[in-house]
Design an enzyme around this catalytic site. Structure first.
Site, mmCIF file in Angstrom:
data_model
loop_
_atom_site.group_PDB
_atom_site.id
_atom_site.type_symbol
_atom_site.label_atom_id
_atom_site.label_comp_id
_atom_site.label_asym_id
_atom_site.label_seq_id
_atom_site.Cartn_x
_atom_site.Cartn_y
_atom_site.Cartn_z
ATOM 1 N N GLY A 11 7.868 43.473 -36.964
ATOM 2 C CA GLY A 11 8.800 44.241 -37.803
ATOM 3 C C GLY A 11 9.996 43.404 -38.198
ATOM 4 N N TYR A 151 11.394 59.247 -29.254
ATOM 5 C CA TYR A 151 11.964 57.897 -29.325
ATOM 6 C C TYR A 151 12.497 57.475 -27.943
ATOM 7 C CZ TYR A 151 14.960 54.116 -31.209
ATOM 8 O OH TYR A 151 15.564 52.895 -31.476
ATOM 9 N N ALA A 153 11.549 58.539 -25.019
ATOM 10 C CA ALA A 153 10.421 58.296 -24.107
ATOM 11 C C ALA A 153 9.780 56.942 -24.399
ATOM 12 C CB ALA A 153 9.392 59.418 -24.238
HETATM 13 P P1 NAD Z 1 14.471 49.021 -39.351
HETATM 14 O O1 NAD Z 1 13.917 50.357 -39.641
HETATM 15 O O2 NAD Z 1 15.444 48.404 -40.306
HETATM 16 O O3 NAD Z 1 13.317 47.962 -39.067
HETATM 17 C C1 NAD Z 1 12.182 48.292 -38.347
HETATM 18 C C2 NAD Z 1 11.110 47.292 -38.684
HETATM 19 O O4 NAD Z 1 9.896 47.690 -38.030
HETATM 20 C C3 NAD Z 1 10.797 47.226 -40.185
HETATM 21 O O5 NAD Z 1 10.669 45.878 -40.569
HETATM 22 C C4 NAD Z 1 9.444 47.941 -40.299
HETATM 23 O O6 NAD Z 1 8.637 47.425 -41.358
HETATM 24 C C5 NAD Z 1 8.823 47.612 -38.954
HETATM 25 N N1 NAD Z 1 7.768 48.540 -38.576
HETATM 26 C C6 NAD Z 1 7.813 49.886 -38.550
HETATM 27 N N2 NAD Z 1 6.609 50.385 -38.181
HETATM 28 C C7 NAD Z 1 5.799 49.319 -37.971
HETATM 29 C C8 NAD Z 1 4.444 49.173 -37.591
HETATM 30 N N3 NAD Z 1 3.677 50.223 -37.331
HETATM 31 N N4 NAD Z 1 3.943 47.923 -37.470
HETATM 32 C C9 NAD Z 1 4.695 46.840 -37.746
HETATM 33 N N5 NAD Z 1 5.996 46.918 -38.110
HETATM 34 C C10 NAD Z 1 6.523 48.144 -38.233
HETATM 35 O O7 NAD Z 1 15.113 49.178 -37.913
HETATM 36 P P2 NAD Z 1 16.147 48.275 -37.092
HETATM 37 O O8 NAD Z 1 17.385 49.069 -36.971
HETATM 38 O O9 NAD Z 1 16.195 46.890 -37.563
HETATM 39 O O10 NAD Z 1 15.412 48.358 -35.665
HETATM 40 C C11 NAD Z 1 14.707 47.294 -35.055
HETATM 41 C C12 NAD Z 1 14.419 47.675 -33.620
HETATM 42 O O11 NAD Z 1 15.641 47.893 -32.931
HETATM 43 C C13 NAD Z 1 13.615 48.977 -33.488
HETATM 44 O O12 NAD Z 1 12.700 48.852 -32.426
HETATM 45 C C14 NAD Z 1 14.681 49.993 -33.122
HETATM 46 O O13 NAD Z 1 14.139 51.053 -32.392
HETATM 47 C C15 NAD Z 1 15.618 49.154 -32.299
HETATM 48 N N6 NAD Z 1 16.970 49.689 -32.215
HETATM 49 C C16 NAD Z 1 17.722 49.843 -33.353
HETATM 50 C C17 NAD Z 1 19.005 50.354 -33.231
HETATM 51 C C18 NAD Z 1 19.923 50.536 -34.423
HETATM 52 O O14 NAD Z 1 20.982 51.087 -34.244
HETATM 53 N N7 NAD Z 1 19.562 50.072 -35.596
HETATM 54 C C19 NAD Z 1 19.497 50.731 -31.984
HETATM 55 C C20 NAD Z 1 18.701 50.561 -30.864
HETATM 56 C C21 NAD Z 1 17.444 50.038 -31.003
#
Ligand code: NAD
Length: 244
Positions: A11, A151, A153
């Site tokens: 991702g 989420y 979990a």
């Molecule tokens: P985002 O939505 O901008 O990016 C998520 C990425 O995951 C995207 O590139 C998307 O294409 C990819 N993705 C989604 N489903 C997929 C699949 N089935 N197979 C392959 N790729 C897939 O989110 P982000 O904010 O950059 O989050 C990145 C990570 O950080 C995530 O795991 C999220 O849970 C975690 N996170 C984010 C935050 C926040 O505040 N943004 C906080 C805590 C944790």
């Protein structure tokens, strides 16, 4: 065999994953980035990082696609040094309104996807007596969050998996750690309504959201040889929102 160390970031075409990919490129890795539906962002990144980043479509919730991805990587590069399980989704609803669909979709991507990737990476890393796995969990996995039972979990599951893999593979030179971001400015957070955002920021001791770069720099460190004695840990990057 690829001379540069190889890192996989799931991702990684936008948000936190993209910043991680950029940091690892700067550190000298050949980076393989995966995406699922973000075709436009993948194309943009392909143009910007020609030759430095390999961008592949692979849905992490689909075991066959993950298998194909890792087969390709081993066939092309013959090595795998770092795996960052970053791909993640949300499907928010309070639990009494949540259907099995929303539950399974989030568990399938966030937790099962992490399992499929680790399942392929660990044997390769064990053979080489070296590896770094960094799982992007969340503060929500540590303390729960209203409307995010699925989420929470999935992210708590990632923490259990991280600690167990750390124990089982420490003797093989593989470290496995989790990062627990708080609120980071990305598309995921821009979906939150403005008035809720203001309320959240007020509760954060640093009074601001974090940046993707701040998370990516920590991944860069955990992936490095300098972090060799750190394993099984949860690194909190949350502006002081949760301290433990
Ligand atoms: P985002 O939505 O901008 O990016 C998520 C990425 O995951 C995207 O590139 C998307 O294409 C990819 N993705 C989604 N489903 C997929 C699949 N089935 N197979 C392959 N790729 C897939 O989110 P982000 O904010 O950059 O989050 C990145 C990570 O950080 C995530 O795991 C999220 O849970 C975690 N996170 C984010 C935050 C926040 O505040 N943004 C906080 C805590 C944790």
């Amino acid at each position: 065999m690829q001379e540069k160390p190889v890192a996989v970031v799931t991702g990684g075409v936008r948000g936190i994953g993209r910043a991680i990919a950029e940091e690892l490129v700067e550190e000298g890795y050949h980076v393989v980035v995966t995406y699922c539906n973000s075709e436009g962002q993948a194309e943009k990144m392909r143009e910007l990082f020609r030759n430095k980043v390999d961008i592949k479509r692979a849905d992490v919730s689909n075991q066959d696609e993950v298998d194909t991805l890792f087969n390709d990587i081993m066939e092309h590069y013959g090595r795998l040094d770092v795996l960052v399980n970053n791909a993640g989704i949300t499907q928010d609803k309070t639990f009494h309104k949540m259907g099995a669909n929303e539950w399974h979709q989030v568990i399938d991507v966030n937790l099962n996807g992490t399992f499929y990737c680790c399942n392929r990476a660990i044997p390769v890393m064990r053979e080489k007596n070296f590896g770094r796995i960094i799982n992007i969990s969340s503060i929500v996995g540590q303390k729960g969050n209203f409307g995010q039972a699925n989420y929470a979990a999935s992210k708590a599951g990632m923490l259990g998996l991280t600690k167990t893999l750390a124990l089982e593979n420490a003797v093989k030179g593989i470290t496995v750690n989790a990062i627990c971001p708080g609120f980071i400015e990305t598309d995921m957070v821009s979906a939150i309504p403005d008035e809720v955002k203001t309320k959240i920021q007020d509760e954060i001791p640093m009074k601001r959201f974090g940046t993707a770069r701040e998370v990516a720099r920590a991944v860069r460190f955990l992936a490095s040889r300098d972090a060799a004695y750190i394993t099984g840990q949860e690194l909190n990057i949350n502006g002081g929102l949760l301290t433990h």
